[in-house]
Design a protein around this motif. Structure first.
Motif, PDB file in Angstrom:
ATOM      1  N   GLU A   1       0.787  -1.197  -0.158  1.00 17.73           N
ATOM      2  CA  GLU A   1      -0.162   0.037   0.108  1.00 17.73           C
ATOM      3  C   GLU A   1       0.898   1.229   0.043  1.00 17.73           C
ATOM      4  O   GLU A   1       0.760   2.147  -0.840  1.00 17.73           O
ATOM      5  CB  GLU A   1      -0.956   0.051   1.269  1.00 17.73           C
ATOM      6  CG  GLU A   1      -1.976  -1.019   1.369  1.00 17.73           C
ATOM      7  CD  GLU A   1      -1.383  -2.364   1.673  1.00 17.73           C
ATOM      8  OE1 GLU A   1      -0.493  -2.564   2.310  1.00 17.73           O
ATOM      9  OE2 GLU A   1      -2.284  -3.309   0.937  1.00 17.73           O
ATOM     10  N   ILE A   2       1.900   1.338   0.929  1.00 21.64           N
ATOM     11  CA  ILE A   2       2.827   2.415   0.983  1.00 21.64           C
ATOM     12  C   ILE A   2       3.479   2.576  -0.544  1.00 21.64           C
ATOM     13  O   ILE A   2       3.355   3.956  -1.042  1.00 21.64           O
ATOM     14  CB  ILE A   2       3.654   2.336   2.105  1.00 21.64           C
ATOM     15  CG1 ILE A   2       2.976   2.407   3.497  1.00 21.64           C
ATOM     16  CG2 ILE A   2       4.713   3.214   2.266  1.00 21.64           C
ATOM     17  CD1 ILE A   2       3.749   2.349   4.675  1.00 21.64           C
ATOM     18  N   VAL A   3       4.206   1.735  -0.734  1.00 25.62           N
ATOM     19  CA  VAL A   3       4.852   1.996  -2.031  1.00 25.62           C
ATOM     20  C   VAL A   3       4.233   2.232  -3.385  1.00 25.62           C
ATOM     21  O   VAL A   3       4.452   3.182  -4.013  1.00 25.62           O
ATOM     22  CB  VAL A   3       5.937   0.647  -2.605  1.00 25.62           C
ATOM     23  CG1 VAL A   3       7.181   0.921  -1.707  1.00 25.62           C
ATOM     24  CG2 VAL A   3       5.369  -0.678  -2.302  1.00 25.62           C
ATOM     25  N   ILE A   4       2.900   1.468  -3.372  1.00 23.14           N
ATOM     26  CA  ILE A   4       2.069   1.870  -4.432  1.00 23.14           C
ATOM     27  C   ILE A   4       1.332   3.123  -4.533  1.00 23.14           C
ATOM     28  O   ILE A   4       1.336   4.071  -5.500  1.00 23.14           O
ATOM     29  CB  ILE A   4       0.628   0.771  -4.471  1.00 23.14           C
ATOM     30  CG1 ILE A   4       1.324  -0.407  -4.882  1.00 23.14           C
ATOM     31  CG2 ILE A   4      -0.479   1.449  -5.161  1.00 23.14           C
ATOM     32  CD1 ILE A   4       0.177  -1.569  -4.875  1.00 23.14           C
ATOM     33  N   GLU A   5       1.235   4.003  -3.302  1.00 22.25           N
ATOM     34  CA  GLU A   5       0.693   5.154  -3.072  1.00 22.25           C
ATOM     35  C   GLU A   5       1.975   6.145  -3.490  1.00 22.25           C
ATOM     36  O   GLU A   5       1.843   7.145  -4.193  1.00 22.25           O
ATOM     37  CB  GLU A   5       0.141   5.644  -1.762  1.00 22.25           C
ATOM     38  CG  GLU A   5      -0.558   6.874  -1.536  1.00 22.25           C
ATOM     39  CD  GLU A   5      -1.095   7.226  -0.280  1.00 22.25           C
ATOM     40  OE1 GLU A   5      -1.218   6.231   0.608  1.00 22.25           O
ATOM     41  OE2 GLU A   5      -0.811   8.245  -0.008  1.00 22.25           O
ATOM     42  N   LEU A   6       3.142   5.990  -3.109  1.00 21.58           N
ATOM     43  CA  LEU A   6       4.244   6.669  -3.381  1.00 21.58           C
ATOM     44  C   LEU A   6       4.659   6.577  -4.767  1.00 21.58           C
ATOM     45  O   LEU A   6       4.736   7.791  -5.618  1.00 21.58           O
ATOM     46  CB  LEU A   6       5.492   5.828  -2.767  1.00 21.58           C
ATOM     47  CG  LEU A   6       6.766   6.938  -2.155  1.00 21.58           C
ATOM     48  CD1 LEU A   6       6.249   8.076  -1.556  1.00 21.58           C
ATOM     49  CD2 LEU A   6       7.777   6.248  -1.490  1.00 21.58           C
ATOM     50  N   LEU A   7       4.543   5.625  -5.340  1.00 20.48           N
ATOM     51  CA  LEU A   7       4.649   5.429  -7.253  1.00 20.48           C
ATOM     52  C   LEU A   7       3.776   6.365  -7.677  1.00 20.48           C
ATOM     53  O   LEU A   7       3.875   7.038  -8.579  1.00 20.48           O
ATOM     54  CB  LEU A   7       4.696   4.004  -7.340  1.00 20.48           C
ATOM     55  CG  LEU A   7       4.924   3.884  -8.862  1.00 20.48           C
ATOM     56  CD1 LEU A   7       6.301   3.419  -9.015  1.00 20.48           C
ATOM     57  CD2 LEU A   7       4.046   3.186  -9.406  1.00 20.48           C
ATOM     58  N   GLN A   8       2.322   6.255  -7.381  1.00 21.50           N
ATOM     59  CA  GLN A   8       1.219   7.023  -8.033  1.00 21.50           C
ATOM     60  C   GLN A   8       1.438   8.373  -7.751  1.00 21.50           C
ATOM     61  O   GLN A   8       1.110   9.158  -8.767  1.00 21.50           O
ATOM     62  CB  GLN A   8      -0.111   6.545  -7.659  1.00 21.50           C
ATOM     63  CG  GLN A   8      -0.432   5.235  -8.058  1.00 21.50           C
ATOM     64  CD  GLN A   8      -1.764   4.550  -7.476  1.00 21.50           C
ATOM     65  OE1 GLN A   8      -1.972   4.710  -6.421  1.00 21.50           O
ATOM     66  NE2 GLN A   8      -2.515   3.950  -8.255  1.00 21.50           N
ATOM     67  N   THR A   9       2.231   8.912  -6.750  1.00 21.42           N
ATOM     68  CA  THR A   9       2.288  10.511  -6.558  1.00 21.42           C
ATOM     69  C   THR A   9       3.421  10.954  -7.312  1.00 21.42           C
ATOM     70  O   THR A   9       3.404  12.038  -7.903  1.00 21.42           O
ATOM     71  CB  THR A   9       2.539  10.581  -4.875  1.00 21.42           C
ATOM     72  OG1 THR A   9       1.813   9.783  -4.299  1.00 21.42           O
ATOM     73  CG2 THR A   9       2.660  11.953  -4.428  1.00 21.42           C
ATOM     74  N   HIS A  10       4.301  10.128  -7.587  1.00 25.99           N
ATOM     75  CA  HIS A  10       5.427  10.710  -8.301  1.00 25.99           C
ATOM     76  C   HIS A  10       5.702  10.349  -9.898  1.00 25.99           C
ATOM     77  O   HIS A  10       6.662  10.484 -10.570  1.00 25.99           O
ATOM     78  CB  HIS A  10       6.747   9.813  -7.444  1.00 25.99           C
ATOM     79  CG  HIS A  10       6.990  10.579  -6.277  1.00 25.99           C
ATOM     80  ND1 HIS A  10       6.330  10.196  -4.969  1.00 25.99           N
ATOM     81  CD2 HIS A  10       7.675  11.837  -5.840  1.00 25.99           C
ATOM     82  CE1 HIS A  10       6.644  11.053  -4.038  1.00 25.99           C
ATOM     83  NE2 HIS A  10       7.465  11.977  -4.475  1.00 25.99           N
ATOM     84  N   CYS A  11       4.564   9.545 -10.366  1.00 22.48           N
ATOM     85  CA  CYS A  11       4.679   8.959 -11.607  1.00 22.48           C
ATOM     86  C   CYS A  11       3.692   9.369 -12.500  1.00 22.48           C
ATOM     87  O   CYS A  11       2.409   9.466 -12.180  1.00 22.48           O
ATOM     88  CB  CYS A  11       4.646   7.582 -11.797  1.00 22.48           C
ATOM     89  SG  CYS A  11       4.812   6.761 -13.421  1.00 22.48           S
ATOM     90  N   LYS A  12       3.873  10.447 -13.612  1.00 22.01           N
ATOM     91  CA  LYS A  12       2.928  10.934 -14.482  1.00 22.01           C
ATOM     92  C   LYS A  12       3.475  10.442 -15.834  1.00 22.01           C
ATOM     93  O   LYS A  12       4.561  11.112 -16.303  1.00 22.01           O
ATOM     94  CB  LYS A  12       2.835  12.412 -14.451  1.00 22.01           C
ATOM     95  CG  LYS A  12       1.215  12.832 -13.866  1.00 22.01           C
ATOM     96  CD  LYS A  12       1.219  14.137 -14.426  1.00 22.01           C
ATOM     97  CE  LYS A  12       1.692  15.093 -13.887  1.00 22.01           C
ATOM     98  NZ  LYS A  12       2.023  16.341 -14.354  1.00 22.01           N
TER      99      LYS A  12
END
Ligand code: AMP
Length: 223
Positions: free
Chosen positions: A73-84
């Motif tokens: 959950e933590i890494v998925i959220e982090l990835l979604q925040t930083h990847c466009k």
């Protein structure tokens, strides 16, 4: 083919799979410098959270210090925040590490974009020697090795834009943690590799070879 002849639209999104010390970070730095890839390392993002003492950083600090994985959950959220993806081509370095993460990357982030998963193959017994001697620039994440590839500037980053940043020996690059990180990698990665193999977009490189040779092999996969 030289670097400028490589068309950005032919460049796939890249997923790097490999144990710590297999050369993923070095290749990511080269691809960033030479082909304008964005380098997205979940490990770097987490370390940034820790160094800036955010609530997330405080939560993951003790887990990372042991070499275990942080929750999906933590890494998925982090990835979604930083990847466009609209910003260009990415290298996903250190993500995914579980099938849940791989499924999410495929379904919610890549959504059909052209991508390649590259497995860095390396003999486990030489990893330890590579990692315990590794030194990292805290600003640009460039990787040096005091035995095999020291910085020309001693204990400082060679990149001018880092303005002489002092290299660090990451806490989790110390021997006892490294052994655990390699174990954790081996325990978790097999199903992830199978996931990409079934998709038909898994490639392999020999991570024991010189960085420039590995770079050329990676580039050849694009055409
Ligand atoms: P790395 O720099 O990729 O070796 O990551 C350092 C540490 O960050 C790992 O040992 C994990 O604790 C954590 N980490 C980084 N990426 C992930 C991920 N995708 N899933 C879970 N934990 C991760």
């Amino acid at each position: 083919m030289n670097n400028s002849a490589l068309q950005a639209e032919n460049m796939p999104q890249l997923i790097f799979l490999g144990p710590p010390g297999s050369g993923k970070g070095t290749q990511a730095s080269l691809l960033k410098k030479r082909l304008n890839y964005h380098h997205l390392s979940t490990g770097d993002l987490l370390r940034h959270e820790i160094s800036t003492k955010t609530p997330l950083g405080l939560k993951v600090q003790s887990i990372m210090a042991t070499g275990n994985l942080v929750s999906d959950e933590i890494v998925i959220e982090l990835l979604q925040t930083h990847c466009k993806l609209s910003d260009g081509k990415y290298i996903f370095d250190g993500f995914p590490r579980t099938v849940v993460q791989a499924q999410m990357l495929q379904k919610d982030v890549l959504t059909g974009a052209n991508s390649l998963a590259i497995e860095f193959k390396i003999q486990m017994d030489i990893l330890l020697d590579r990692i315990v001697n590794r030194r990292t620039c805290p600003k640009c994440s460039s990787i040096y090795n005091i035995k095999y590839r020291p910085s020309r500037d001693g204990n400082y980053c060679e990149n001018q834009s880092c303005a002489g940043a002092e290299l660090i020996h990451r806490e989790d690059d110390k021997e006892n943690v490294v052994v655990k990180r390699i174990e954790v990698y081996q325990e978790n990665i097999r199903p992830v590799i199978e996931f990409y193999s079934k998709l038909g977009n898994l490639r392999q490189v020999d991570g024991m070879l010189d960085g420039e040779i590995v770079f050329e092999s990676v580039k050849k996969m694009f055409v």
